[in-house]
Design a protein around this motif. Structure first.
Motif, short mmCIF file in Angstrom:
data_model
loop_
_atom_site.label_atom_id
_atom_site.label_comp_id
_atom_site.label_asym_id
_atom_site.label_seq_id
_atom_site.Cartn_x
_atom_site.Cartn_y
_atom_site.Cartn_z
N VAL A 49 0.82 -1.22 0.00
CA VAL A 49 0.00 0.00 0.00
C VAL A 49 0.85 1.27 0.00
O VAL A 49 0.61 2.18 -0.80
N GLU A 66 -8.46 -2.18 3.34
CA GLU A 66 -7.90 -1.98 2.00
C GLU A 66 -8.96 -1.41 1.05
O GLU A 66 -8.67 -0.57 0.20
N SER A 83 -2.33 -4.37 -8.19
CA SER A 83 -2.31 -4.15 -6.74
C SER A 83 -1.42 -5.19 -6.07
O SER A 83 -0.72 -4.88 -5.10
N LEU A 130 -9.19 2.14 1.80
CA LEU A 130 -8.04 2.85 1.23
C LEU A 130 -8.37 3.40 -0.15
O LEU A 130 -8.15 4.58 -0.44
#
Length: 303
Positions: free
Chosen positions: A27, A105, A186, A108
Motif C-alpha cells: 500500500v 484496503e 495491486s 483505502l
C-alpha cells in the motif's frame, strides 16, 4: 461485535499474514507511485484547467501523501469527507494494522477516490490510468497473438467445427481469461506486471494450479441452451485492465461467435479501484487501442 463461532477477521496485526505485507509494503508503495506520477506530470494532468486546476491537483497530492502517512503510522481511519455514503463504525476505532484487513484496503481505495472527488475541475481524474495504459501497451505482443488466435477460432467456427473442437476452444479462452488475473497491479504494488509470454503456451503449464475446474459443466449448460435455441445472457464481472481485459473481451467474442451466448454484459468498477480494476473509461480506451493496433482488423476493413 465479533462472533465467537468464527475466527476473527484477518488483520495486519499478524506479521505472518497476507494482510501484513499489504499494509506494510504494498500500500505505501502504491501511494508513493501515484504521488510521484501526479507530481512529475502535473502540467499534462492539469491541462487547460489553469491555476485553479493546479491548486486542486496540489490538494489531491497532499491528501494522498497524508493517506500514506496514516497507513504507515497505523492512524485511526478518518471519516470520509465527500458526498457519498459514510460507513458508520460499530464503536471500535478502525486502524490500518489492527482492524479487518479487507475492509481497510477497500476503505483505502475509497479514500484515494475521495481525494479527486473533493475537487471541482479534476473529479474525473483516475490516478492509476497511466499504470493501466502502460500495462496494456507493454503487453502488445501477447495481445496480438491472442487476437489472431481468436480470428483463427472464429474462422473454424464458421466451418461448422465439431463439438469437441468447440469445447476445446471454450476451455482455452476461459482459461486465458482466468490467468489474465496474473497481471493484477495491486498485487505487484503498481510495479510493471504486463503479460510477456505467449498466453496459449502457458495453459498446459498452469493447468495443475487450477483448484476446481467446472468448465466442462459450464460448457454443457451453454451448449444445451444453444441446442434448444435459447442461448442467452452471460455476465462478466471485470477485474483488471490491460491484458486481462483483452482476455475477457476475446472470451466474450468467442461466446457470441460460437452461439453459446446471444449477449454478453460487462460490469466494470464505478471508480478507480485496487489500482488496475477496469472502469468504463478503461473499457472504452482499450477498445479504441485494439481497433488501432490489430493489423488483421485493418486489412479486413479495407477489403
Amino acid at each position: 461485535m465479533s462472533d465467537s463461532r468464527y475466527p476473527p477477521p484477518l488483520s495486519a496485526k499478524d506479521p505472518n499474514s497476507f494482510a501484513y505485507p499489504t499494509m506494510k509494503d504494498r500500500v505505501p508503495v502504491i501511494l508513493s507511485k501515484v504521488v510521484d506520477h501526479l507530481s512529475r506530470h502535473r502540467d499534462k494532468i492539469v491541462g487547460e484547467a489553469g491555476e485553479a486546476g493546479r491548486e486542486e491537483l496540489k490538494s489531491i497530492i497532499g491528501s494522498l501523501s497524508q493517506l500514506r502517512y496514516e497507513v504507515m503510522t497505523n492512524k485511526a481511519a478518518a471519516p470520509l469527507r465527500d458526498s457519498l455514503r459514510k460507513r458508520q463504525d460499530s464503536g471500535d476505532e478502525l486502524k490500518w494494522f489492527d482492524s479487518a484487513w479487507l475492509w481497510m484496503e477497500c476503505y483505502l481505495y475509497r479514500r484515494v477516490y475521495e481525494a479527486s472527488q473533493m475537487s471541482s475541475l479534476l473529479k474525473n481524474l483516475d490516478v492509476f490510468a497511466d499504470q493501466k495504459q502502460t500495462a496494456f501497451l507493454n503487453s502488445y505482443k501477447p495481445i496480438s497473438t491472442l487476437t489472431m488466435y481468436l480470428l483463427e477460432a472464429s474462422h473454424a467456427l464458421t466451418q461448422a467445427a465439431p463439438e469437441t473442437e468447440l469445447s476445446r476452444y471454450f476451455s482455452e479462452f476461459l482459461q486465458m481469461s482466468l490467468w489474465g488475473n496474473k497481471c493484477d497491479l495491486s498485487i505487484s504494488a503498481g510495479s510493471e506486471n504486463s503479460q510477456v509470454n505467449c498466453p496459449l503456451e502457458q495453459l498446459t503449464k498452469l493447468k495443475p494450479f487450477i483448484l476446481i475446474d467446472d468448465s466442462h459443466q459450464i460448457f454443457q449448460s451453454l451448449s444445451n441452451t444453444k441446442l434448444h435455441g435459447q442461448a442467452g445472457l452471460v455476465d462478466i464481472i471485470l477485474d483488471n485492465a490491460g491484458f486481462e481485459l483483452v482476455t475477457d473481451l476475446c472470451f466474450a467474442d468467442f461466446l457470441i461467435t460460437s452461439g453459446l451466448a446471444s449477449k454478453v454484459r460487462f460490469y466494470p468498477k464505478t471508480f478507480p479501484w485496487f489500482v488496475s480494476d477496469v472502469t468504463p473509461e478503461d473499457f472504452h480506451w482499450t477498445l479504441k487501442q485494439l481497433g488501432s493496433m490489430n493489423q488483421a482488423w485493418k486489412r479486413g476493413q479495407a477489403d
